[in-house]
Design a protein around this motif. Structure first.
Motif, PDB file in Angstrom:
ATOM      1  N   THR A 127       2.379  -6.711  -3.813  1.00  0.00           N
ATOM      2  CA  THR A 127       1.692  -6.306  -2.594  1.00  0.00           C
ATOM      3  C   THR A 127       0.761  -7.430  -2.179  1.00  0.00           C
ATOM      4  O   THR A 127      -0.025  -7.917  -2.994  1.00  0.00           O
ATOM      5  CB  THR A 127       0.902  -5.008  -2.814  1.00  0.00           C
ATOM      6  OG1 THR A 127       1.821  -3.972  -3.154  1.00  0.00           O
ATOM      7  CG2 THR A 127       0.131  -4.615  -1.557  1.00  0.00           C
ATOM      8  N   VAL A 128       0.865  -7.833  -0.924  1.00  0.00           N
ATOM      9  CA  VAL A 128       0.041  -8.925  -0.432  1.00  0.00           C
ATOM     10  C   VAL A 128      -0.946  -8.359   0.586  1.00  0.00           C
ATOM     11  O   VAL A 128      -0.550  -7.643   1.507  1.00  0.00           O
ATOM     12  CB  VAL A 128       0.922 -10.001   0.235  1.00  0.00           C
ATOM     13  CG1 VAL A 128       0.056 -11.067   0.898  1.00  0.00           C
ATOM     14  CG2 VAL A 128       1.838 -10.641  -0.800  1.00  0.00           C
ATOM     15  N   GLY A 129      -2.204  -8.655   0.391  1.00  0.00           N
ATOM     16  CA  GLY A 129      -3.244  -8.196   1.311  1.00  0.00           C
ATOM     17  C   GLY A 129      -3.883  -6.904   0.840  1.00  0.00           C
ATOM     18  O   GLY A 129      -3.428  -6.271  -0.114  1.00  0.00           O
ATOM     19  N   ARG A 130      -4.932  -6.530   1.559  1.00  0.00           N
ATOM     20  CA  ARG A 130      -5.714  -5.352   1.160  1.00  0.00           C
ATOM     21  C   ARG A 130      -5.816  -4.371   2.317  1.00  0.00           C
ATOM     22  O   ARG A 130      -5.683  -4.746   3.478  1.00  0.00           O
ATOM     23  CB  ARG A 130      -7.139  -5.764   0.787  1.00  0.00           C
ATOM     24  CG  ARG A 130      -7.258  -6.630  -0.428  1.00  0.00           C
ATOM     25  CD  ARG A 130      -8.722  -6.698  -0.864  1.00  0.00           C
ATOM     26  NE  ARG A 130      -8.905  -7.627  -1.961  1.00  0.00           N
ATOM     27  CZ  ARG A 130      -9.171  -8.918  -1.798  1.00  0.00           C
ATOM     28  NH1 ARG A 130      -9.267  -9.420  -0.592  1.00  0.00           N
ATOM     29  NH2 ARG A 130      -9.321  -9.702  -2.852  1.00  0.00           N
ATOM     30  N   GLY A 131      -6.141  -3.136   1.970  1.00  0.00           N
ATOM     31  CA  GLY A 131      -6.406  -2.112   2.981  1.00  0.00           C
ATOM     32  C   GLY A 131      -5.232  -1.934   3.919  1.00  0.00           C
ATOM     33  O   GLY A 131      -4.074  -1.977   3.495  1.00  0.00           O
ATOM     34  N   ALA A 132      -5.527  -1.767   5.199  1.00  0.00           N
ATOM     35  CA  ALA A 132      -4.462  -1.536   6.174  1.00  0.00           C
ATOM     36  C   ALA A 132      -3.541  -2.743   6.305  1.00  0.00           C
ATOM     37  O   ALA A 132      -2.406  -2.622   6.755  1.00  0.00           O
ATOM     38  CB  ALA A 132      -5.062  -1.204   7.535  1.00  0.00           C
ATOM     39  N   GLU A 133      -4.024  -3.914   5.893  1.00  0.00           N
ATOM     40  CA  GLU A 133      -3.210  -5.128   5.973  1.00  0.00           C
ATOM     41  C   GLU A 133      -2.264  -5.275   4.786  1.00  0.00           C
ATOM     42  O   GLU A 133      -1.461  -6.203   4.748  1.00  0.00           O
ATOM     43  CB  GLU A 133      -4.111  -6.374   6.044  1.00  0.00           C
ATOM     44  CG  GLU A 133      -4.935  -6.474   7.314  1.00  0.00           C
ATOM     45  CD  GLU A 133      -4.119  -6.982   8.504  1.00  0.00           C
ATOM     46  OE1 GLU A 133      -2.910  -7.215   8.339  1.00  0.00           O
ATOM     47  OE2 GLU A 133      -4.713  -7.108   9.592  1.00  0.00           O
ATOM     48  N   ASN A 187       5.872  -4.790  -1.486  1.00  0.00           N
ATOM     49  CA  ASN A 187       7.231  -5.267  -1.761  1.00  0.00           C
ATOM     50  C   ASN A 187       7.534  -6.618  -1.123  1.00  0.00           C
ATOM     51  O   ASN A 187       8.631  -6.860  -0.644  1.00  0.00           O
ATOM     52  CB  ASN A 187       8.271  -4.230  -1.308  1.00  0.00           C
ATOM     53  CG  ASN A 187       8.048  -2.892  -1.973  1.00  0.00           C
ATOM     54  OD1 ASN A 187       7.513  -2.837  -3.089  1.00  0.00           O
ATOM     55  ND2 ASN A 187       8.417  -1.822  -1.321  1.00  0.00           N
ATOM     56  N   GLU A 188       6.523  -7.480  -1.103  1.00  0.00           N
ATOM     57  CA  GLU A 188       6.761  -8.845  -0.644  1.00  0.00           C
ATOM     58  C   GLU A 188       7.348  -9.641  -1.808  1.00  0.00           C
ATOM     59  O   GLU A 188       6.902  -9.527  -2.943  1.00  0.00           O
ATOM     60  CB  GLU A 188       5.451  -9.498  -0.184  1.00  0.00           C
ATOM     61  CG  GLU A 188       4.844  -8.878   1.065  1.00  0.00           C
ATOM     62  CD  GLU A 188       5.554  -9.303   2.349  1.00  0.00           C
ATOM     63  OE1 GLU A 188       6.406 -10.213   2.281  1.00  0.00           O
ATOM     64  OE2 GLU A 188       5.264  -8.714   3.400  1.00  0.00           O
ATOM     65  N   GLY A 232       9.624   4.629  -6.357  1.00  0.00           N
ATOM     66  CA  GLY A 232       8.981   3.752  -5.379  1.00  0.00           C
ATOM     67  C   GLY A 232       8.415   2.544  -6.070  1.00  0.00           C
ATOM     68  O   GLY A 232       8.171   2.542  -7.284  1.00  0.00           O
ATOM     69  N   LEU A 233       8.213   1.496  -5.327  1.00  0.00           N
ATOM     70  CA  LEU A 233       7.638   0.281  -5.917  1.00  0.00           C
ATOM     71  C   LEU A 233       6.215   0.140  -5.378  1.00  0.00           C
ATOM     72  O   LEU A 233       5.278   0.684  -5.934  1.00  0.00           O
ATOM     73  CB  LEU A 233       8.501  -0.928  -5.559  1.00  0.00           C
ATOM     74  CG  LEU A 233       9.909  -0.889  -6.185  1.00  0.00           C
ATOM     75  CD1 LEU A 233      10.802  -1.926  -5.541  1.00  0.00           C
ATOM     76  CD2 LEU A 233       9.819  -1.126  -7.682  1.00  0.00           C
ATOM     77  N   GLY A 234       6.057  -0.569  -4.287  1.00  0.00           N
ATOM     78  CA  GLY A 234       4.734  -0.703  -3.692  1.00  0.00           C
ATOM     79  C   GLY A 234       4.378   0.531  -2.882  1.00  0.00           C
ATOM     80  O   GLY A 234       5.164   1.463  -2.768  1.00  0.00           O
TER      81      GLY A 234
END
Lengths: 179, 969, 417, 86
Positions: B69-75, B79-80, B146-148
């Motif tokens: 997972t890249v980024g935090r919160g709503a961003e 699954n990147e 599920g993954l991310g």
């Protein structure tokens, strides 16, 4: 005595500019749709020629310039900008469309990149040179787009002026941000 | 760890990022994967089912393991693929599918229970007791799966879409793609070159070899730069062509990780021809515990070394069935990295002076839970172990045939290559070239790319330039089949979905022998890589298990997209108000200023009611507005109704053909109500049409059906009645039109127009001057009162609206909105889409006699079908509450008094209800079986959704002024 | 072999070597009492109920590809009984009741999950029709709840309640609606039919239907001629071609319906949600993928793949309704060939050839119908009388105009649904 | 999908609205069977068919396209009204 005041379709919405792109409203004096009756296209063209000095454009084309212009507007249909036409009684259906359209002009180097975000037709200058005109989509709206010099004249339903400006301005901003 | 003097990263600059909270550094040019490896982070994720520790497997877009997972919160973007994420300052990366941490994951117990969790185990249990599925089993399964995770917040991402056009689309900027683009570019063709990476060269970016006497990557970069400088070539890096569609249409996702503006653009590319130069993907070999962190594809190990200057281990072992993988050992040794051995399954594998090659060797097990520690291999001499922290494996290369499958073509097997290659003509206009076409040597790829471009140019009628092919390596290497090493334990095929050789064999044993059955039963190939890494190997295992050859076992197919595409990108422009155009009336601003809540009517916005000071409920406003119209005068903007201008000698005949009634007999200056049917005999729309001149009519349609009616008229005149000379054009937008209704309406208009309207009978029309402006006036009524509609060119709409309202308010009237409009029309039994809901006939509406017997019209024949004129049909009636309960509900159903509430006894339904301030009680319109025969009967209205039952009397749908005197007054 | 937790335990402990085929792969016999053409969900269910309910077992199901390879393996897995039109209402109600006991009946976990279906509405007019529909469901004995704005907000807080182009007025909530694992439904019926002696014959394409004196006598296939006393057609999108072999033209045009799935995600959407203005519906599979779809591609097609405009429209509608899914990534799109009738509703009826029976016209709604279709079609074939729950699904309703079932109100002629 | 509009040239299918099989409308007195054929019954072939499309976002012509339903290959497109494009 009643005194009606006129408002343009994009009143309060334009002009807008982002980077090299500008979007301005055009207010034509009169817009008239002309649909020649069967077999009368030649007669209509001749009449226009003698009355206004322009002929009917071919498919996807535009004729005239400046004060009088005719663009192809769909199957068997033309749109005259400028004067209200005379002498077409009985040879063409003539309908006033002056108030039906919001007309805007998009300018700026590589304005085709802006339209590439919105229009499913190739708008690059080489493919869409001066004097060409299409009916197509812009976002989810049906529009008429005509190349005029370096710019594009875009017409959408008057009631959709807000969306028209919002869509084009949004694409102008997105493209300008990357330049 | 980094290796000196290798790679093309900017070692002078540093980029800080975090992974699971720990801070690391990398360099410009790094991907997240290369930076993690450089920092010796080996374990980056957990597998889907068994939660096995997993590392980085590849260096490209097919990566199945290293999903983060890249980024935090709503961003936060789940699954990147770490192999595709470009390193950026401050990048916050977290691992997935583990709890509480990547190192200690409770659900890794699944791995212990693996023997009970084989293929399809869930189809065989969790069935008892029945209620436990939704309550116990399914929630547990969902939590584990599920993954991310999505953040659950609105996605703030800015995305866009666009359209591009070209003569030739070249997909992939490896040797074949670059060469194809170069040839076409020099020929002057309009070219788009798209590559999914951020550096051109494809496979060349990670190899040590020469092209035209310079390092291959340098040749790729200079060729790219040359193409970029051509005005007729558009070079698009970070652009994945995701799908091939009909007539040369492609989808492509362009990413903009840096800078301002939208982060992703989903392009639709219309290409006259295309060259697919997508390269090939290296496949793994199945053997026991082949999934541990540190086990990577041989090409990836090479790419990390050569492109990013990263050694994937301290002591690397290579395991392969082909020559190509030996280059990994060669490059590592040259860079000073220790190579433990090259284990080659072939007995005739080439030897090397630089590293040990053990021929006829097969890895049969590995050890090391969170990172690889050793491998055990088997030769004719028995089993031996090697201490190693990185195993570079290669089972050969699979041509990236994916796009050639998007239009249903199946790739064909080539035994000499041990690979599937595109079938000829797989996608019309698309020419595969290079490795995706089964052409592996660099020199051959260059030639194949040039040749593909020449073919495309020839088909486009363009002349090919003379382009010299640069010198390059001509060796494609040899390969012998090895898919899975036999033995005990679990050998992974689909790493992400945890599908093993045993699972495929069990599927075969359970008669899931078709490839599609095996895939669906085991979930093989259904992970984020869609089987790119594993499908061919799994197919080989299935072929073996069922005693068939690979080609007769079948192929799986690939569907768009080639690699995952965010919904935000393909759905760009859908957010909020942008989802559909907004249409505003000229009175909109004035209406909103008056505080009217607006509602959507199709794409339009219309006012519901105009609140007045002191009113606390919408009904008060509505009742007041109804009284304006019944007692004084009301003004409403009705510009949203469709208006179609119809002219020509055939105008009258066209109208006779599309309406049930006769319009050729309508006098000039008069208006008539018309009912329009679909060809299936049901009512499509209604409205009034005015005859403005001998060959000139103005049709009005309902707001919602305006577009559909325009299309219908075009069909009628262009296809069905080509004999008619008639032109149609919408004038909806040209005219702003306002209803002025009520006993004082004539007073208002005479005042406004400064002329007498005494000579205008009901249903007349004509031109008027409105403040010097040419307008139109129609004497029509949708309220039952004396009514008019006045139209002016739209630029004057706002001004006229203000004037009308001011005059109305001066004589005890005012504006009315949709609520009042609805009440007024229900009181009169007039229809809207509540009644014209597409299933009703003229017969149902009591308008059967409106279908003229004198002529044909669209829908007439089918409207006469027995079922459409049966008296048992539900027909329009009015309802009046007569019992204690006075409530009526739209959507309620109708039953006889005393009848059981059951489908057999269901006799109809209510379509429109309102409180009638005129009558002082609720009224409703309904469709009731044999309704017209049951006037005066009592009927039960039943709404089971709110448990309301109301005893009603069946009455005429015209509740008010049944003889219509008020409208004619 | 009976499936159970104990069996899994036993097999797990003995190396999973005892698992046996879920169905046999028999050679076709020369003669059957009944042949079902089409080994999809409906065909397999028909064979199953013929055997289970009517005790008829001399049956072959002929499938030109692999079992469950058509729409039963390509849909968005939604199971519901929320129809408004008489004919449909009772049929889908019947089908949902069969779903509710299906797993125990089949001894196969098809993961039928009654997680609830919510159809959102966006105008007063849509709400009125939702109330009419809800009443039809309740009167039928099914469940329906009308949710107001706040009710929807409580259940589905992640929707764009505050800035939607078409604001959410409320929803028709159908708690017993939900999803099921589509492939497992085909496999469960296949296994159940096989266990009762039905021959499931794959890679066997029917190339002709033999008719003598107005009565069917058998079929020609790529594996040779096979005689049969009765033939039931359950060929979904290919119904027109199969019917043409018996000289029939059907009121069907085959269209494409696309569907989409994302990568696996942790639980985020707990129900099935349908957008009333944007042609978009979504649920989350037990594996975590968001499974969603929308409207037809709107052109006749047998290509089983779609084009971008329809796909983009679905994604735009998804972003309009629930912008939280923006970062979910689509892994795969596919298309099913749907057999569209003029009124958008199905046909289960006798054909105008003796011994030939039609099961077709499922449009985009065939999956939820699977057990109901199989059960009532088996009844028709076995008894030559329509099952009361499917009595409205008549072939002649288009010619007669009696009992048209146009749920959408868009018409009863082609390409309006 | 791109459709070759006889007036506008090749255009993205998103500019068009589909109507289905191109059939001649029967005479009003052609009888029940002819009308049933026209409105409901279809050959529905997996192969070339002739069908009506409306270029709604373009020239607003109704066109008759010959398209293969199995491959989506388009072999012909003419104005539905026959000749007389302008």
């Amino acid at each position: 005595m009643l005194d009606l005041t006129a408002k343009t379709p994009c009143d309060g919405l334009l002009p807008v500019s982002h980077g090299p792109f500008t979007l301005t409203e055009i207010v034509p004096k009169a817009l008239t749709s002309i649909a020649p009756f069967k077999g009368q296209a030649g007669a209509v063209s001749d009449t226009l020629q003698s009355a206004h000095g322009i002929t009917l454009p071919s498919i996807g084309g535009a004729t005239g310039n400046g004060s009088v212009q005719a663009i192809w507007f769909g199957q068997g249909q033309y749109l005259l900008t400028g004067p209200a036409p005379d002498g077409l009684d009985g040879i063409a259906a003539v309908t006033d469309q002056t108030d039906a359209w919001a007309t805007v002009r998009l300018d700026g180097h590589e304005a085709a990149e802006v339209l590439a975000r919105l229009v499913p037709v190739d708008m690059r200058p080489a493919m869409f040179p001066d004097g060409t005109s299409v009916r197509t989509l812009l976002g989810h709206m049906t529009v008429s787009i005509t190349r005029e010099g370096e710019g594009y004249r875009i017409m959408a339903f008057r009631s959709m002026a807000v969306t028209l400006v919002h869509e084009i301005a949004g694409a102008m901003e997105a493209v300008a941000q990357r330049l | 760890m980094r290796v000196k003097d290798r790679g093309r990263i900017d070692r002078e600059s540093r980029i800080a990022f975090t992974f699971d909270g720990a801070r690391y550094e990398g360099h410009p040019g790094d991907t997240l994967a290369s930076a993690l490896l450089a920092n010796d982070v080996r374990m980056v994720g957990r597998s889907f089912k068994y939660h096995r520790p997993r590392g980085i497997l590849t260096a490209g877009s097919a990566e199945p393991n290293a999903l983060v997972t890249v980024g935090r919160g709503a961003e936060a973007s789940p699954n990147e693929r770490a192999t595709m994420v470009e390193l950026a300052e401050g990048l916050a990366v977290t691992s997935q599918n583990r709890w509480p941490s990547l190192g200690f994951d409770v659900l890794s117990v699944n791995d212990m229970a693996a023997r009970f969790l084989g293929s399809g185990f869930y189809y065989k249990t969790f069935m008892w007791p029945r209620s436990f599925w939704e309550k116990v089993y399914e929630p547990a399964i969902r939590r584990a799966a599920g993954l991310g995770a999505l953040s659950g917040q609105h996605d703030p991402a800015d995305t866009e879409k666009g359209f591009l056009f070209c003569d030739l689309l070249v997909i992939g900027a490896g040797p074949a793609g670059l060469m194809a683009a170069l040839v076409a570019g020099e020929a002057g063709a309009d070219v788009i070159l798209a590559d999914e990476g951020f550096a051109p060269g494809g496979q060349l970016t990670g190899e040590v070899e020469d092209i035209a006497g310079q390092p291959a990557h340098a040749w790729a970069e200079s060729t790219w730069a040359k193409l970029n400088a051509m005005p007729n070539v558009r070079c698009m890096s970070r652009t994945t062509v995701t799908g091939a569609y009909d007539q040369g249409t492609f989808g492509a996702l362009e990413r903009f990780p840096e800078g301002r503006g939208p982060r992703e653009c989903f392009w639709r590319i219309a290409a006259k021809r295309s060259v697919l130069a997508a390269g090939a993907l290296e496949r793994a070999i199945a053997f026991r515990n082949n999934d541990r962190p540190g086990i990577m594809t041989a090409g990836a190990v090479r790419a990390y070394l050569n492109r990013w200057g990263v050694s994937s281990g301290r002591a690397v072992t290579v395991f392969a069935n082909n020559d190509d993988a030996h280059r990994t050992a060669r490059d590592l040794v040259a860079a000073g990295v220790s190579v433990a051995a090259v284990l080659d399954s072939r007995h005739d594998a080439p030897k090397s002076p630089d590293f040990e090659v053990i021929r006829g060797a097969q890895v049969c097990n590995t050890a090391g839970r969170k990172r690889l520690e050793s491998v055990t291999y088997r030769t004719s001499k028995g089993e031996q172990s090697l201490m190693t922290d990185c195993l570079a494996i290669s089972g050969g290369w699979n041509p990236a045939v994916h796009l050639t499958c998007h239009m249903n073509s199946r790739p064909v097997w080539r035994d000499d290559l041990l690979a599937f290659v595109p079938a000829p003509g797989a996608v019309p206009g698309l020419i595969p070239a290079g490795a995706c076409n089964g052409v592996f040597a660099t020199a051959a790829c260059l030639a194949d790319g040039a040749s593909a471009a020449k073919t495309a140019l020839r088909e486009l009628g363009m002349t090919s330039p003379d382009v010299d092919l640069p010198d390059a390596g001509a060796d494609a290497g040899r390969i012998s089949p090895l898919w899975a090493v036999p033995g005990k334990g679990r050998s992974w095929l689909d790493f992400q979905n945890d599908v093993t050789v045993k699972d495929v064999k069990q599927a075969a044993q359970e008669n899931f022998q078709s490839v599609e059955h095996m895939k669906r039963y085991t979930t093989q190939g259904m992970a984020t890589d869609q089987g790119k890494m594993s499908n061919v190997t799994a197919l080989a295992v299935l072929a073996d298990a069922t005693g068939r050859a690979i080609p007769e076992t079948g192929t799986t197919t690939f569907r768009p997209p080639f690699s995952p595409v965010s919904i935000a990108a393909m759905g760009a422009g859908g957010r909020g108000q942008s989802f559909a155009p907004q249409r505003f009336m000229t009175s909109h601003a004035a209406t909103v200023e008056r505080g009217a809540p607006m509602i959507e009517a199709g794409l339009w916005y219309r006012p519901t009611y105009f609140p007045a000071p002191g009113e606390t409920h919408w009904r008060q406003a509505c009742d007041r507005e109804v009284r304006y119209v019944r007692n004084a005068v009301g003004v409403a903007d009705v510009s949203t109704l469709g208006k179609i201008d119809i002219q020509g000698p055939g105008a009258a005949a066209l109208l006779d053909f599309v309406y049930t009634g006769l319009f050729s007999s309508l006098k000039e200056g008069r208006v008539r109500y018309g009912l329009m049917l679909r060809e299936d005999g049901h009512v499509m729309d209604d409205g009034t049409t005015a005859r403005l001149g001998e060959n000139h009519y103005l049709m009005t349609t309902t707001t919602a059906a305006a577009g559909e009616v325009m299309r219908h008229l075009d069909f009628a005149k262009q296809v069905l009645r080509r004999d008619l000379d008639v032109a149609t054009i919408s004038v909806t937008e040209q005219w702003a039109q306002f209803a002025v209704a009520g006993p004082k309406s004539r007073d208002l208009l005479e005042d406004l127009l400064g002329t007498s309207l005494g000579g205008w009978p009901f249903m007349s029309c004509g031109p008027v001057k409105v403040g010097g402006v040419d307008g139109r006036l129609f004497r029509i009524s949708f309220s039952g009162e004396q009514g008019w509609e006045i139209a002016v060119p739209a630029r004057f709409g706002a001004s006229l609206f203000d004037a009308l309202v001011a005059k109305a308010e001066a004589i005890d009237g005012g504006m009315y909105g949709m609520e009042a409009l609805n009440v007024l029309r229900i009181e009169k039994g007039f229809l809207t889409h509540a009644e014209l809901h597409g299933r009703t006939t003229a017969f149902d509406l009591g308008m059967g006699r409106m279908i003229s017997a004198k002529k044909d019209c669209i829908g007439k024949v089918m409207a006469a079908r027995p079922g459409l004129v049966a008296n048992s049909r539900a027909q329009l009636v009015g309802l009046k509450p007569v019992g204690e309960v006075q409530q009526l509900v739209s959507g309620a159903h109708l039953f006889r008094e005393g009848a059981r509430i059951s489908p057999e006894n269901d006799q109809g339904y209510v379509t429109s209800v309102c409180y009638s301030p005129t009558l002082g009680h609720m009224i409703g319109l309904a469709f009731l079986e044999r309704g017209p025969d049951r006037m005066g009967d009592r009927i039960r209205m039943v709404d089971r959704t709110k448990d309301i039952e109301t005893l009603c009397e069946v009455v005429s749908p015209v509740f008010f002024d049944p003889d219509g005197g008020r409208a004619r007054a | 072999m009976r499936f159970s937790a104990a069996r899994i335990l036993k097999e797990g402990l003995t190396g999973n070597r005892g698992w046996r085929p879920h169905w046999r792969s028999p050679e076709p016999k020369p003669d059957y009492d009944i042949i079902i053409v089409g080994g999809g969900g409906h065909g397999l269910a028909t064979a199953y109920y013929l055997a289970r309910t009517h005790g008829l077992t001399n049956i072959a199901v002929l499938e030109k590809g692999y079992l469950g390879g058509g729409n039963v393996g390509r849909n968005t897995t939604i199971v519901r009984a929320n129809y408004a039109m008489p004919g449909n209402t009772e049929f889908y109600s019947h089908s949902l009741k069969l779903w509710e006991g299906l797993e125990q009946d089949l001894n196969y976990n098809v993961m039928h999950s009654q997680r609830g279906v919510i159809n959102l509405f966006h105008s007063d007019g849509q709400r009125d029709y939702a109330v009419r529909r809800a009443n039809a469901m309740l009167i039928q004995g099914d469940d329906a709840i009308i949710l107001d704005r706040d009710g929807v907000r409580r259940m589905l807080p992640y929707l764009d309640h505050d800035n939607a182009r078409f604001p959410i007025y409320g929803g028709l909530y159908h708690p017993r609606g939900g999803t099921a694992r589509h492939d497992a439904v085909a496999w469960g019926f296949a296994r159940g039919a096989d266990m009762r002696g039905v021959d499931l014959i794959q890679n066997c394409e029917v190339t002709g239907i033999d008719i003598e004196h107005g009565r069917v006598t058998g079929v020609q296939t790529t594996r040779g001629p096979i005689r049969a006393k009765k033939i039931g057609l359950a060929a979904a999108g290919r119904s027109s071609q199969v019917a043409a072999m018996a000289g029939l033209r059907l009121p069907i045009e085959s269209n494409i319906l696309q569907a989409f799935v994302t990568e696996g995600l942790k639980p985020v959407i707990d129900n099935v949600v349908t957008f009333g203005m944007g042609h978009f519906y979504i649920s989350q599979s037990d594996k975590g993928g968001l499974v969603f779809g929308g409207d037809l591609d709107y052109y006749a097609s047998y290509a089983a793949r779609g084009n971008l405009p329809a796909a983009e429209h679905v994604m735009e509608a998804g972003m309009a309704l629930m912008p939280m899914i923006g970062k979910a990534k689509v892994l795969r799109s596919w298309g099913g060939i749907v057999d569209m009738t003029p009124d958008g509703s199905p046909i289960i009826d006798k054909a105008p050839v003796d011994g030939l029976y039609l099961n077709c016209g499922w449009c985009y709604g065939g999956f939820k119908a699977t057990p109901g279709s199989g059960h009532t079609f088996a009844h028709l074939i076995a008894t030559d009388t329509p099952h009361e729950a499917a009595a409205g699904l008549r072939l002649d309703r288009f010619a007669s105009g009696i009992g048209l079932m146009d749920e959408e109100g868009t018409g009863s002629q082609h390409n309006l649904h | 999908m791109r459709l070759p509009c006889p007036i506008c040239g090749p255009r993205d299918s998103r500019e068009f609205i589909y109507r289905g099989t191109a059939l001649d409308r029967p005479a009003p007195d052609a009888g029940t069977e002819a009308w049933e054929e026209y409105l409901h019954l279809r050959d529905n072939p997996a192969g070339p068919i002739r069908e009506f499309w409306y270029h709604h976002a373009g020239c607003t012509a109704w066109i008759e396209v010959t398209r293969n339903t199995a491959t989506h290959e388009i072999s012909d497109a003419v104005l539905a009204g026959g000749e007389g494009a302008a």
